[in-house]
Design an enzyme around this catalytic site. Sequence first.
Site, short mmCIF file in Angstrom:
data_model
loop_
_atom_site.label_atom_id
_atom_site.label_comp_id
_atom_site.label_asym_id
_atom_site.label_seq_id
_atom_site.Cartn_x
_atom_site.Cartn_y
_atom_site.Cartn_z
N LEU A 1 6.46 52.72 89.10
CA LEU A 1 6.21 53.84 88.19
C LEU A 1 7.10 53.68 86.96
O LEU A 1 8.21 53.15 87.06
CB LEU A 1 6.54 55.19 88.86
CG LEU A 1 5.69 55.63 90.05
CD1 LEU A 1 6.24 56.92 90.64
CD2 LEU A 1 4.22 55.82 89.65
N ASP A 2 6.62 54.16 85.82
CA ASP A 2 7.46 54.19 84.63
C ASP A 2 8.72 55.01 84.92
O ASP A 2 8.71 55.94 85.73
CB ASP A 2 6.71 54.85 83.46
CG ASP A 2 5.64 53.96 82.87
OD1 ASP A 2 5.59 52.77 83.22
OD2 ASP A 2 4.85 54.49 82.06
N LYS A 3 9.78 54.71 84.20
CA LYS A 3 11.03 55.44 84.35
C LYS A 3 10.83 56.94 84.15
O LYS A 3 11.41 57.76 84.87
CB LYS A 3 12.07 54.90 83.36
CG LYS A 3 13.44 55.54 83.47
CD LYS A 3 14.43 54.88 82.53
CE LYS A 3 15.82 55.49 82.67
NZ LYS A 3 16.81 54.81 81.79
#
Length: 234
Positions: free
Chosen positions: A51-53
């Site tokens: 997942l993106d940060k």
Amino acid sequence: MPSAFSLVVETPGFVLLNKAAGVSFHSDDGPGLAVLAEQQLGYKLYPVHRLDKVTSGLILLARSSDVAAQLTQLFSSHQVEKYYLALSLTKPAKKQGWVKGDMAPARRGAWKLLSSQHNPAVTYFISRGFENLPFRVFLVKPYSGKTHQIRVALKSAGAAIAGDAVYQGSSADRVYLHAYALRFCLHNTEYHYVQPPTEGVLYQQLLQSDALQDWMQPWQLNWPQYTLPKQVSE
């Protein structure tokens, strides 16, 4: 300091975590999510997706290399159904529909959607507004797994995600993108999980309403033919 994640499910083959927003998956500036989870749970874990940060929500980690290979194959062949919840302070050009197109790097770490269809990012979204809420709610199903795919899709639909400064989203206390639900089949067993978001002022407002009542089991909706109930505010 808030926790980087909470443990949702622990099985012999995998664990499912609820990642906090702002936690990096990779160990860039200190230990990333996988390392932190290994330290807390006390055993080796194998990443199978990311997942993106800025994104919170559900993320799977395998407990063996064999299961990791099987789950990676499921993700690669798009046999894992993923559903995201996003909020925007602007109304999209269309209330629901496909966003399809190739993606290419843009400036300052962003990506852009192209009109070409050689290896396109494919996303379907439905959205709804509520008279008592200051934002629009999006339930998003990606059919591919490209970097920033959902963020770019909603920006291209005219409804950048709240808090997403990279894509000119309205100012907010976080980026309002959450990995909400997963469904997959492993070893002839079907697994499905839903994790409502908890972090963020706007998500708190969402949970205090009944806005998610019809979306508690998103895999049961008739994708992509699903239409909003008539009584729902547009």
